[in-house]
Design a protein around this motif. Structure first.
Motif, PDB file in Angstrom:
ATOM      1  N   ARG A 624     -22.988  20.234   1.966  1.00 51.72           N
ATOM      2  CA  ARG A 624     -24.281  20.122   2.642  1.00 51.72           C
ATOM      3  C   ARG A 624     -25.388  19.727   1.665  1.00 51.72           C
ATOM      4  O   ARG A 624     -26.304  18.982   2.013  1.00 51.72           O
ATOM      5  CB  ARG A 624     -24.617  21.444   3.324  1.00 51.72           C
ATOM      6  CG  ARG A 624     -23.654  21.823   4.455  1.00 51.72           C
ATOM      7  CD  ARG A 624     -23.968  23.195   5.005  1.00 51.72           C
ATOM      8  NE  ARG A 624     -25.311  23.255   5.564  1.00 51.72           N
ATOM      9  CZ  ARG A 624     -25.968  24.377   5.823  1.00 51.72           C
ATOM     10  NH1 ARG A 624     -25.395  25.538   5.568  1.00 51.72           N
ATOM     11  NH2 ARG A 624     -27.185  24.349   6.327  1.00 51.72           N
ATOM     12  N   VAL A 625     -25.315  20.244   0.428  1.00 42.03           N
ATOM     13  CA  VAL A 625     -26.317  19.889  -0.580  1.00 42.03           C
ATOM     14  C   VAL A 625     -26.265  18.397  -0.875  1.00 42.03           C
ATOM     15  O   VAL A 625     -27.301  17.717  -0.943  1.00 42.03           O
ATOM     16  CB  VAL A 625     -26.098  20.715  -1.859  1.00 42.03           C
ATOM     17  CG1 VAL A 625     -26.973  20.197  -2.987  1.00 42.03           C
ATOM     18  CG2 VAL A 625     -26.400  22.183  -1.593  1.00 42.03           C
ATOM     19  N   LEU A 631     -26.487  12.137  -1.610  1.00 42.02           N
ATOM     20  CA  LEU A 631     -25.492  11.854  -2.645  1.00 42.02           C
ATOM     21  C   LEU A 631     -24.098  12.068  -2.083  1.00 42.02           C
ATOM     22  O   LEU A 631     -23.910  12.759  -1.079  1.00 42.02           O
ATOM     23  CB  LEU A 631     -25.689  12.784  -3.850  1.00 42.02           C
ATOM     24  CG  LEU A 631     -27.032  12.730  -4.586  1.00 42.02           C
ATOM     25  CD1 LEU A 631     -27.104  13.857  -5.602  1.00 42.02           C
ATOM     26  CD2 LEU A 631     -27.210  11.381  -5.268  1.00 42.02           C
ATOM     27  N   SER A 632     -23.107  11.479  -2.746  1.00 47.66           N
ATOM     28  CA  SER A 632     -21.725  11.834  -2.446  1.00 47.66           C
ATOM     29  C   SER A 632     -21.417  13.156  -3.141  1.00 47.66           C
ATOM     30  O   SER A 632     -22.146  13.586  -4.055  1.00 47.66           O
ATOM     31  CB  SER A 632     -20.765  10.752  -2.945  1.00 47.66           C
ATOM     32  OG  SER A 632     -20.791  10.686  -4.365  1.00 47.66           O
ATOM     33  N   ARG A 633     -20.349  13.815  -2.706  1.00 47.34           N
ATOM     34  CA  ARG A 633     -19.984  15.085  -3.346  1.00 47.34           C
ATOM     35  C   ARG A 633     -19.645  14.855  -4.817  1.00 47.34           C
ATOM     36  O   ARG A 633     -20.001  15.673  -5.681  1.00 47.34           O
ATOM     37  CB  ARG A 633     -18.801  15.710  -2.611  1.00 47.34           C
ATOM     38  CG  ARG A 633     -18.430  17.095  -3.110  1.00 47.34           C
ATOM     39  CD  ARG A 633     -17.298  17.689  -2.304  1.00 47.34           C
ATOM     40  NE  ARG A 633     -16.838  18.937  -2.890  1.00 47.34           N
ATOM     41  CZ  ARG A 633     -17.341  20.119  -2.628  1.00 47.34           C
ATOM     42  NH1 ARG A 633     -18.335  20.226  -1.770  1.00 47.34           N
ATOM     43  NH2 ARG A 633     -16.857  21.207  -3.197  1.00 47.34           N
ATOM     44  N   LEU A 634     -18.973  13.729  -5.126  1.00 46.07           N
ATOM     45  CA  LEU A 634     -18.654  13.416  -6.517  1.00 46.07           C
ATOM     46  C   LEU A 634     -19.930  13.159  -7.312  1.00 46.07           C
ATOM     47  O   LEU A 634     -20.078  13.598  -8.458  1.00 46.07           O
ATOM     48  CB  LEU A 634     -17.724  12.201  -6.579  1.00 46.07           C
ATOM     49  CG  LEU A 634     -17.341  11.723  -7.982  1.00 46.07           C
ATOM     50  CD1 LEU A 634     -16.617  12.833  -8.740  1.00 46.07           C
ATOM     51  CD2 LEU A 634     -16.453  10.476  -7.896  1.00 46.07           C
ATOM     52  N   LEU A 636     -22.908  14.411  -6.732  1.00 44.03           N
ATOM     53  CA  LEU A 636     -23.560  15.698  -6.965  1.00 44.03           C
ATOM     54  C   LEU A 636     -22.863  16.440  -8.096  1.00 44.03           C
ATOM     55  O   LEU A 636     -23.526  17.029  -8.963  1.00 44.03           O
ATOM     56  CB  LEU A 636     -23.529  16.524  -5.679  1.00 44.03           C
ATOM     57  CG  LEU A 636     -24.053  17.958  -5.800  1.00 44.03           C
ATOM     58  CD1 LEU A 636     -25.537  17.953  -6.148  1.00 44.03           C
ATOM     59  CD2 LEU A 636     -23.806  18.722  -4.505  1.00 44.03           C
ATOM     60  N   ARG A 637     -21.524  16.417  -8.099  1.00 37.87           N
ATOM     61  CA  ARG A 637     -20.780  17.103  -9.144  1.00 37.87           C
ATOM     62  C   ARG A 637     -21.116  16.538 -10.523  1.00 37.87           C
ATOM     63  O   ARG A 637     -21.282  17.302 -11.495  1.00 37.87           O
ATOM     64  CB  ARG A 637     -19.286  16.955  -8.853  1.00 37.87           C
ATOM     65  CG  ARG A 637     -18.334  17.619  -9.833  1.00 37.87           C
ATOM     66  CD  ARG A 637     -18.342  19.114  -9.661  1.00 37.87           C
ATOM     67  NE  ARG A 637     -19.304  19.754 -10.575  1.00 37.87           N
ATOM     68  CZ  ARG A 637     -19.635  21.018 -10.519  1.00 37.87           C
ATOM     69  NH1 ARG A 637     -19.119  21.808  -9.608  1.00 37.87           N
ATOM     70  NH2 ARG A 637     -20.487  21.546 -11.380  1.00 37.87           N
ATOM     71  N   LYS A 638     -21.253  15.214 -10.628  1.00 33.08           N
ATOM     72  CA  LYS A 638     -21.581  14.596 -11.923  1.00 33.08           C
ATOM     73  C   LYS A 638     -22.968  15.019 -12.402  1.00 33.08           C
ATOM     74  O   LYS A 638     -23.176  15.319 -13.573  1.00 33.08           O
ATOM     75  CB  LYS A 638     -21.497  13.081 -11.807  1.00 33.08           C
ATOM     76  CG  LYS A 638     -20.072  12.553 -11.658  1.00 33.08           C
ATOM     77  CD  LYS A 638     -20.063  11.025 -11.587  1.00 33.08           C
ATOM     78  CE  LYS A 638     -18.634  10.487 -11.515  1.00 33.08           C
ATOM     79  NZ  LYS A 638     -18.614   9.000 -11.416  1.00 33.08           N
ATOM     80  N   LYS A 639     -23.942  15.055 -11.467  1.00 40.65           N
ATOM     81  CA  LYS A 639     -25.300  15.449 -11.864  1.00 40.65           C
ATOM     82  C   LYS A 639     -25.335  16.918 -12.275  1.00 40.65           C
ATOM     83  O   LYS A 639     -26.040  17.295 -13.239  1.00 40.65           O
ATOM     84  CB  LYS A 639     -26.279  15.184 -10.721  1.00 40.65           C
ATOM     85  CG  LYS A 639     -26.589  13.700 -10.502  1.00 40.65           C
ATOM     86  CD  LYS A 639     -27.646  13.496  -9.443  1.00 40.65           C
ATOM     87  CE  LYS A 639     -27.972  12.005  -9.260  1.00 40.65           C
ATOM     88  NZ  LYS A 639     -28.622  11.445 -10.471  1.00 40.65           N
ATOM     89  N   MET A 640     -24.585  17.754 -11.562  1.00 39.86           N
ATOM     90  CA  MET A 640     -24.567  19.170 -11.923  1.00 39.86           C
ATOM     91  C   MET A 640     -23.936  19.369 -13.294  1.00 39.86           C
ATOM     92  O   MET A 640     -24.411  20.185 -14.091  1.00 39.86           O
ATOM     93  CB  MET A 640     -23.811  19.961 -10.857  1.00 39.86           C
ATOM     94  CG  MET A 640     -24.532  20.031  -9.512  1.00 39.86           C
ATOM     95  SD  MET A 640     -23.611  20.963  -8.258  1.00 39.86           S
ATOM     96  CE  MET A 640     -23.700  22.607  -8.952  1.00 39.86           C
ATOM     97  N   ASP A 641     -22.867  18.633 -13.582  1.00 45.21           N
ATOM     98  CA  ASP A 641     -22.248  18.718 -14.911  1.00 45.21           C
ATOM     99  C   ASP A 641     -23.213  18.221 -15.981  1.00 45.21           C
ATOM    100  O   ASP A 641     -23.299  18.784 -17.077  1.00 45.21           O
ATOM    101  CB  ASP A 641     -20.953  17.894 -14.942  1.00 45.21           C
ATOM    102  CG  ASP A 641     -19.861  18.519 -14.080  1.00 45.21           C
ATOM    103  OD1 ASP A 641     -19.972  19.717 -13.761  1.00 45.21           O
ATOM    104  OD2 ASP A 641     -18.911  17.797 -13.718  1.00 45.21           O
ATOM    105  N   ARG A 642     -23.960  17.168 -15.640  1.00 46.50           N
ATOM    106  CA  ARG A 642     -24.897  16.581 -16.605  1.00 46.50           C
ATOM    107  C   ARG A 642     -26.008  17.553 -16.970  1.00 46.50           C
ATOM    108  O   ARG A 642     -26.413  17.647 -18.135  1.00 46.50           O
ATOM    109  CB  ARG A 642     -25.484  15.305 -16.006  1.00 46.50           C
ATOM    110  CG  ARG A 642     -26.519  14.621 -16.889  1.00 46.50           C
ATOM    111  CD  ARG A 642     -27.055  13.385 -16.186  1.00 46.50           C
ATOM    112  NE  ARG A 642     -28.091  12.732 -16.968  1.00 46.50           N
ATOM    113  CZ  ARG A 642     -28.783  11.673 -16.554  1.00 46.50           C
ATOM    114  NH1 ARG A 642     -28.518  11.160 -15.344  1.00 46.50           N
ATOM    115  NH2 ARG A 642     -29.713  11.139 -17.310  1.00 46.50           N
TER     116      ARG A 642
END
Length: 648
Positions: A624-625, A631-634, A636-642
């Protein structure tokens, strides 16, 4: 060579006699409390192989009948105590048939009457059921059930099925010698077993290979089956399995006359199996409870340690509070009220003189300054602390229900009044009634409130009986009540009745010195509720909190503390502050100056804050975020890791 199978376990002896009993000096010692020390012996006599009772207490039984000295034949059922025996020997020494006469058992001679035959079978059934009833281990019980059924029917071999989620599962396979059968799945007809389980009735065929009902079954033709008897094992809830008996060389080995006996034994065996399973489940639950109790004991030990440590810390806090109270010259403990600023010192000093009196108290102050907290301090430090503290927001009560809410109503007083309900005055009798937002009370309700305060008597809506009540009133308002009196919106006589002592709570902006202590109090309380350690706080965060005018007062400060705890990652920094507080202006956001890293760092900070805010708002649901941020889920995951965000 003689072979004695004891409860499914074979024992071989090269010569006779063989003594059997409970003592260890027997040739075959058996651990059975029902056996005598020297119970019986197997020997050879003119009649052939004999079993002799050695004066045992509980007797020796052959085919259900008590025997003192009995010649044995192949397949005879022997029961001593709670133990069943199968006795086998080389055919070359098999005793010849007995001559007719007392105690003789000619194999070819039929019973004298059908009643004698039935009695003999019933005695045999009783002996076998006793043996089965003594077993509690499920695997051993299954073999005993099967061995006993083979003895009753004279089958060549037998198979025991149990119903599982995957169908019929073979759990035991035995032959007439009491030995396990290898690869049993290749030696039975599942179609016959399935028919017995599904119908709940025994299935009998005298010659399975020539039976039209099973002619289509490939296993019947392949195995060249002859006599087959399959009996369902049933409990009140339905079949739980089946006993499958066969004789591959003899046709018509079983007859319909076997049905009652075998069916009765099958029902008993099903109950015994169910009992064994229930006992096993009970033992498992007892073991789980034991482990749970041990785990709870360990947790209690840890908890006691934590409580001791917290008690020591609490004692230290109380000591500090006592010192602070002595410095202020206060008699009572107002630990729930955080504040040491001069305006709050004046409030606490006035409160200290009010609590022991019975005077009504009027608390004035902006919304969110903590008026109810002050009212509770009046009650719980006063003489009415043993009574109830009842709070009500006058602005939240519909005008047509105010009277019923304050004074109660009788059953049937108006539409929807189905039961008698006591009012707030009755509930607060001998205690304190806190009326918040008293300025919102309609004029007609003010008149009725005044009457109750002057008379000390109430009458429920729809009732005729008056009741005396003793209530101390504490009222509060975020509007200046004296001005409401001047405008005619509030009765002057009621104002004087309620305004025994007036306490004005300062706004949070008027006591900025208390903001650091309040913020620390809120963060520690919120972290304790969530079971986490309080984070560290940058000094600049506290500076900005003190510079903000706080139109929402203490309530707004607590909300900001909750927000920061949700966003922090071990440290609260200024970039986590809400924009009005960050800017210091509740109505406008000032221009944002570029950080040292330039526009890139500014964009990264903004992305990080947006991700954190959205994660909090959507409770960490990454799908949902990502959708909310476009964003795509992938992605979002990349930005969170960054940005080093873990999603919590």
């Amino acid at each position: 060579m003689i072979r004695i199978v004891c409860d499914g376990v074979p024992h071989r002896f090269p010569s006779l006699p063989v003594t059997i009993g409970r003592d260890s000096d027997n040739d075959l010692p058996i651990d059975d409390a029902k056996l005598s020390r020297h119970h019986c012996r197997i020997t050879r006599g003119p009649e052939g192989i004999l079993i002799e009772d050695l004066g045992s207490s509980n007797g020796t039984y052959v085919n259900g009948g008590r025997a003192t000295r009995e010649a044995l034949r192949a397949g005879d059922s022997v029961l001593i105590g709670m133990t069943s025996l199968n006795i086998e020997w080389d055919p070359s020494v098999e005793p010849p048939p007995k001559a007719a006469g007392k105690g003789a058992r000619a194999a070819s001679a039929p019973p004298a009457t059908e009643i004698e035959r039935e009695n003999q079978r019933l005695r045999q059934l009783l002996a076998l059921t006793k043996a089965v009833a003594s077993e509690r281990d499920e695997e051993l019980l299954l073999r005993r059930i099967l061995d006993s059924t083979i003895q009753i029917t004279g089958a060549g071999r037998g198979f025991l099925f149990l119903v599982t989620l995957h169908g019929l599962d073979i759990r035991a396979a035995r032959d007439s010698r009491g030995s396990d059968i290898e690869n049993p799945q290749d030696k039975i007809s599942r179609s016959i077993a399935t028919k017995a389980v599904e119908s709940g009735k025994p299935v009998l065929t005298e010659d399975a290979e020539g039976d039209a009902r099973f002619a289509s079954g490939p296993s019947v033709a392949f195995l060249r089956l002859r006599s087959v008897l399959c009996v369902p094992l049933k409990v009140p809830d339905g079949p739980v399995g089946a006993i499958y008996l066969e004789h591959s060389t003899i046709t018509a080995q079983f007859a319909p006359a076997d049905f009652p006996l075998v069916t009765a034994f099958g029902e008993f065996a099903a109950v015994a199996l169910s009992t064994a399973r229930n006992l096993a489940a009970l033992h498992r639950r007892e073991e789980q409870l034991r482990r749970s109790r041990e785990r709870i004991g360990r947790l209690n030990t840890r908890l006691k340690g934590l409580l001791r440590r917290q008690s020591r810390e609490l004692a230290g806090v109380r000591a500090d509070l006592d010192v602070s109270r002595q410095e202020l010259g206060l008699r009572y403990d107002y630990a729930a009220i955080v504040g040491q600023s001069p305006p709050m010192r004046k409030v606490l000093a006035l409160l200290d003189r009010v609590v022991e009196s019975q005077l009504p108290v009027m608390i004035l102050g902006e919304s969110g300054t903590g008026k109810e907290l002050l009212a509770r301090a009046v009650h719980y430090n006063g003489v009415r602390r043993e009574g109830r503290f009842i709070a009500i927001n006058c602005a939240a009560i519909p005008a047509h229900l105010i009277e019923a809410e304050l004074f109660g109503h009788e059953s049937g007083a108006y539409t929807g009044a189905d039961t008698l309900i006591p009012g707030l005055f009755e509930q607060a009798d001998k205690g304190t009634l806190f009326l918040d937002e008293i300025g919102e009370l309609p004029l007609d309700a003010q008149a009725k409130l005044l009457r109750v305060l002057e008379s000390g008597e109430i009458r429920r809506v729809g009732g005729t009986e008056t009741r005396r009540v003793s209530v101390r009133t504490v009222v509060a308002s975020n509007r200046p009540v004296p001005e409401l009196v001047k405008s005619g919106a509030f009765r002057e006589d009621l104002f004087h009745r309620l305004n025994g002592v007036s306490i004005l709570l300062p706004a949070l902006r008027e006591r900025a010195e208390d903001i650091p202590a309040l913020f620390e109090h809120f963060t520690e309380a919120i972290c304790a509720e969530r079971g986490i350690d309080p984070p560290s706080v940058d000094p600049e965060v506290v500076d900005r909190l003190q510079a903000y005018p706080w139109p929402g007062n203490v309530r707004e400060l607590r909300n900001e503390a909750q927000r920061l705890i949700a966003l922090q990652r071990g440290r609260i920094t200024t970039d986590l502050l809400s924009l009005p507080i960050f800017s210091g202006d509740p109505d406008a956001v000032p221009p944002v100056s570029l950080p040292e890293g330039g526009l890139k760092e500014l964009v990264e900070n903004l992305e990080r804050r947006l991700i954190l805010d959205t994660m909090r708002r959507l409770e960490g649901n990454k799908t949902r975020v990502a959708a909310a941020l476009g964003l795509s889920r992938l992605g979002l995951r990349k930005k969170m890791d960054r940005y080093g965000l873990d999603g919590t």
